[in-house]
Scaffold this motif. Structure first.
Motif, PDB file in Angstrom:
ATOM      1  N   SER A 104      60.399  34.966  43.925  1.00  0.00           N
ATOM      2  CA  SER A 104      60.429  34.216  45.177  1.00  0.00           C
ATOM      3  C   SER A 104      59.055  34.226  45.842  1.00  0.00           C
ATOM      4  CB  SER A 104      61.455  34.844  46.120  1.00  0.00           C
ATOM      5  OG  SER A 104      61.487  34.156  47.347  1.00  0.00           O
ATOM      6  N   GLY A 105      58.636  33.057  46.307  1.00  0.00           N
ATOM      7  CA  GLY A 105      57.380  32.947  47.031  1.00  0.00           C
ATOM      8  C   GLY A 105      56.158  32.746  46.171  1.00  0.00           C
ATOM      9  N   LEU A 106      56.309  32.681  44.865  1.00  0.00           N
ATOM     10  CA  LEU A 106      55.180  32.440  43.972  1.00  0.00           C
ATOM     11  C   LEU A 106      54.638  31.026  44.164  1.00  0.00           C
ATOM     12  CD1 LEU A 106      53.519  33.587  41.521  1.00  0.00           C
ATOM     13  CD2 LEU A 106      55.219  32.478  40.045  1.00  0.00           C
ATOM     14  N   ARG A 107      53.312  30.882  44.153  1.00  0.00           N
ATOM     15  CA  ARG A 107      52.715  29.554  44.289  1.00  0.00           C
ATOM     16  C   ARG A 107      52.836  28.821  42.945  1.00  0.00           C
ATOM     17  NH1 ARG A 107      47.140  27.583  44.624  1.00  0.00           N
ATOM     18  NH2 ARG A 107      46.364  29.717  44.518  1.00  0.00           N
ATOM     19  N   VAL A 108      53.595  27.726  42.935  1.00  0.00           N
ATOM     20  CA  VAL A 108      53.899  26.999  41.709  1.00  0.00           C
ATOM     21  C   VAL A 108      53.492  25.545  41.869  1.00  0.00           C
ATOM     22  CG1 VAL A 108      55.688  26.332  40.060  1.00  0.00           C
ATOM     23  CG2 VAL A 108      55.860  28.524  41.262  1.00  0.00           C
ATOM     24  N   THR A 109      52.782  25.013  40.877  1.00  0.00           N
ATOM     25  CA  THR A 109      52.483  23.592  40.821  1.00  0.00           C
ATOM     26  C   THR A 109      52.964  23.054  39.478  1.00  0.00           C
ATOM     27  OG1 THR A 109      50.252  24.032  39.964  1.00  0.00           O
ATOM     28  CG2 THR A 109      50.485  23.728  42.347  1.00  0.00           C
ATOM     29  N   THR A 110      53.122  21.741  39.393  1.00  0.00           N
ATOM     30  CA  THR A 110      53.578  21.114  38.153  1.00  0.00           C
ATOM     31  C   THR A 110      52.603  20.023  37.746  1.00  0.00           C
ATOM     32  OG1 THR A 110      54.940  19.474  39.308  1.00  0.00           O
ATOM     33  CG2 THR A 110      55.990  21.570  38.725  1.00  0.00           C
ATOM     34  N   GLU A 111      52.576  19.746  36.453  1.00  0.00           N
ATOM     35  CA  GLU A 111      51.702  18.688  35.941  1.00  0.00           C
ATOM     36  C   GLU A 111      52.392  17.992  34.782  1.00  0.00           C
ATOM     37  OE1 GLU A 111      47.254  18.108  33.938  1.00  0.00           O
ATOM     38  OE2 GLU A 111      47.639  19.775  35.306  1.00  0.00           O
ATOM     39  N   LEU A 112      52.405  16.678  34.832  1.00  0.00           N
ATOM     40  CA  LEU A 112      52.938  15.857  33.746  1.00  0.00           C
ATOM     41  C   LEU A 112      51.750  15.279  32.989  1.00  0.00           C
ATOM     42  CD1 LEU A 112      55.616  14.746  32.582  1.00  0.00           C
ATOM     43  CD2 LEU A 112      55.324  12.750  34.068  1.00  0.00           C
ATOM     44  N   VAL A 113      51.610  15.668  31.720  1.00  0.00           N
ATOM     45  CA  VAL A 113      50.478  15.199  30.922  1.00  0.00           C
ATOM     46  C   VAL A 113      50.966  14.158  29.921  1.00  0.00           C
ATOM     47  CG1 VAL A 113      49.207  17.352  31.192  1.00  0.00           C
ATOM     48  CG2 VAL A 113      50.711  17.062  29.232  1.00  0.00           C
ATOM     49  N   GLU A 114      50.163  13.147  29.714  1.00  0.00           N
ATOM     50  CA  GLU A 114      50.523  12.088  28.772  1.00  0.00           C
ATOM     51  C   GLU A 114      49.998  12.428  27.392  1.00  0.00           C
ATOM     52  OE1 GLU A 114      50.113   7.210  28.237  1.00  0.00           O
ATOM     53  OE2 GLU A 114      49.277   8.246  29.996  1.00  0.00           O
ATOM     54  N   GLY A 115      50.833  12.215  26.387  1.00  0.00           N
ATOM     55  CA  GLY A 115      50.418  12.473  25.014  1.00  0.00           C
ATOM     56  C   GLY A 115      51.104  13.699  24.441  1.00  0.00           C
ATOM     57  N   HIS A 116      50.539  14.218  23.365  1.00  0.00           N
ATOM     58  CA  HIS A 116      51.138  15.342  22.657  1.00  0.00           C
ATOM     59  C   HIS A 116      50.961  16.627  23.464  1.00  0.00           C
ATOM     60  CE1 HIS A 116      52.055  18.230  19.485  1.00  0.00           C
ATOM     61  NE2 HIS A 116      52.571  17.223  18.799  1.00  0.00           N
ATOM     62  N   ALA A 117      52.015  17.451  23.455  1.00  0.00           N
ATOM     63  CA  ALA A 117      51.979  18.701  24.201  1.00  0.00           C
ATOM     64  C   ALA A 117      50.836  19.603  23.756  1.00  0.00           C
ATOM     65  CB  ALA A 117      53.310  19.435  24.044  1.00  0.00           C
ATOM     66  N   LEU A 118      50.539  19.622  22.466  1.00  0.00           N
ATOM     67  CA  LEU A 118      49.486  20.493  21.952  1.00  0.00           C
ATOM     68  C   LEU A 118      48.150  20.205  22.614  1.00  0.00           C
ATOM     69  CD1 LEU A 118      48.372  22.596  19.977  1.00  0.00           C
ATOM     70  CD2 LEU A 118      48.153  20.757  18.285  1.00  0.00           C
ATOM     71  N   ASN A 119      47.772  18.928  22.675  1.00  0.00           N
ATOM     72  CA  ASN A 119      46.480  18.580  23.266  1.00  0.00           C
ATOM     73  C   ASN A 119      46.401  18.988  24.732  1.00  0.00           C
ATOM     74  OD1 ASN A 119      45.737  17.495  20.821  1.00  0.00           O
ATOM     75  ND2 ASN A 119      46.196  15.384  21.407  1.00  0.00           N
ATOM     76  N   GLY A 120      47.494  18.763  25.469  1.00  0.00           N
ATOM     77  CA  GLY A 120      47.496  19.114  26.885  1.00  0.00           C
ATOM     78  C   GLY A 120      47.400  20.612  27.098  1.00  0.00           C
ATOM     79  N   LEU A 121      48.135  21.388  26.304  1.00  0.00           N
ATOM     80  CA  LEU A 121      48.112  22.838  26.472  1.00  0.00           C
ATOM     81  C   LEU A 121      46.774  23.432  26.051  1.00  0.00           C
ATOM     82  CD1 LEU A 121      51.722  23.655  25.254  1.00  0.00           C
ATOM     83  CD2 LEU A 121      50.827  23.996  27.568  1.00  0.00           C
ATOM     84  N   LEU A 122      46.189  22.898  24.993  1.00  0.00           N
ATOM     85  CA  LEU A 122      44.871  23.395  24.585  1.00  0.00           C
ATOM     86  C   LEU A 122      43.826  23.116  25.656  1.00  0.00           C
ATOM     87  CD1 LEU A 122      44.743  22.421  20.792  1.00  0.00           C
ATOM     88  CD2 LEU A 122      45.203  24.667  21.793  1.00  0.00           C
ATOM     89  N   ARG A 123      43.891  21.931  26.243  1.00  0.00           N
ATOM     90  CA  ARG A 123      42.934  21.593  27.308  1.00  0.00           C
ATOM     91  C   ARG A 123      43.102  22.533  28.494  1.00  0.00           C
ATOM     92  NH1 ARG A 123      43.852  18.748  31.778  1.00  0.00           N
ATOM     93  NH2 ARG A 123      45.780  17.835  30.962  1.00  0.00           N
ATOM     94  N   LEU A 124      44.336  22.755  28.908  1.00  0.00           N
ATOM     95  CA  LEU A 124      44.584  23.599  30.076  1.00  0.00           C
ATOM     96  C   LEU A 124      44.293  25.069  29.793  1.00  0.00           C
ATOM     97  CD1 LEU A 124      47.848  21.872  31.297  1.00  0.00           C
ATOM     98  CD2 LEU A 124      45.646  21.872  32.481  1.00  0.00           C
TER      99      LEU A 124
END
Length: 280
Positions: free
Chosen positions: A72-92
């Motif tokens: 509870s109370g954790l700072r959480v943000t979300t992001e929707l990335v376009e394309g393959h999950a692998l590329n997005g996770l490697l970038r992040l």
């Protein structure tokens, strides 16, 4: 500014049971280290599928609710990335304190699928990766595999910190060490265990590292290993890391140390290969 306040723990969200456990684990890791949490879902648009963005948004909101219930109370943000999950996770992963992802059913495969997102992220991310499971892990100690006597090893650092938070004890497995290295490691572990108030034990064993660690990890609640590839920062996965990703019952953390300034990368900015290597 405290770097932990801006460097997130990143969790991949796919909707699978292992992925939901990844959200819970990432929330706990972020809270323990004082990092925010970034929840990421990848969307490959298909014209034949209606309401894709809405479904993706619903999935991220569900994950955000799980994170909030976990911490509870954790700072959480979300992001929707376009394309393959692998590329997005490697970038992040370039700027992540930790990247957490579900295993995609690795325990159910006859052979380790090297093309799977979980394996590729573990092999190619620019930092430490945690791979979670669909089934809950046994309530056992944190287990870490080491090859030397250096207590400053980042793999040991992570394992001690994890064991201190979980209060489940720590088992350090050294395979094939010399008598002098084993003695030095035992002394160093005893000193650090006292300082960190961790119930830590050293098991100095002989045999094939992959076979020994697979057996020793059966009752572990968390498995910590080094990448053990040819690059000190990111790149190839060693055979021990691959075996435990494939057969381990508990979440596996693949730890990487200091960043290397010389890297061979592809268009995603990540290493280009996954090759089995024995531990050194």
């Amino acid at each position: 500014m405290n770097i932990s306040s801006v460097t997130p723990v990143v969790a991949g969200v796919s909707g699978s049971t292992a992925s939901l456990h990844a959200v819970e684990a990432a929330a706990r890791e972020a809270d323990a280290a004082g990092h925010p949490l970034l929840l990421v879902h990848a969307l490959s648009y298909r014209p034949d599928v209606l309401d894709q963005p809405r479904a993706a948004g619903d999935l991220l909101r569900q994950a955000e609710a799980i994170a909030d219930r976990t911490v509870s109370g954790l700072r959480v943000t979300t992001e929707l990335v376009e394309g393959h999950a692998l590329n997005g996770l490697l970038r992040l992963s370039r700027h992540a304190a930790l990247t957490v992802i579900g295993d995609g059913g690795l325990n159910d495969r006859v052979c380790l699928p090297r093309e799977s997102t979980a394996v590729q992220v573990a092999a190619r991310a620019f930092g430490t990766v945690m791979v979670t499971r669909a089934l809950l892990a046994p309530y056992g100690p944190v287990l870490v595999g080491v090859t030397g006597a250096d207590i400053a090893d980042p793999v040991l650092d992570y394992a001690f910190e994890a064991a201190a938070r979980r209060r489940t004890g720590l088992v350090v497995v050294q395979v094939g060490g010399t008598r002098d290295r084993t003695r030095a490691l035992r002394d160093a572990i005893a000193a650090r265990a006292s300082d960190d108030e961790v119930d830590a034990k050293l098991r100095a064993l002989n045999g094939d590292p992959t076979t020994v660690l697979r057996e020793e990890a059966r009752q572990a609640s968390l498995i910590v290993v080094g990448a053990r590839g040819e690059l000190p920062y990111h790149g190839l996965l060693g055979s021990v890391a691959q075996t435990l990703l494939h057969h381990g019952r508990a979440p596996v953390v693949v730890v990487r140390g200091t960043r290397s300034v010389a890297q061979r990368t592809d268009q995603t900015g990540a290493p280009t290969a996954l090759t089995a290597r024995a531990t050194s």
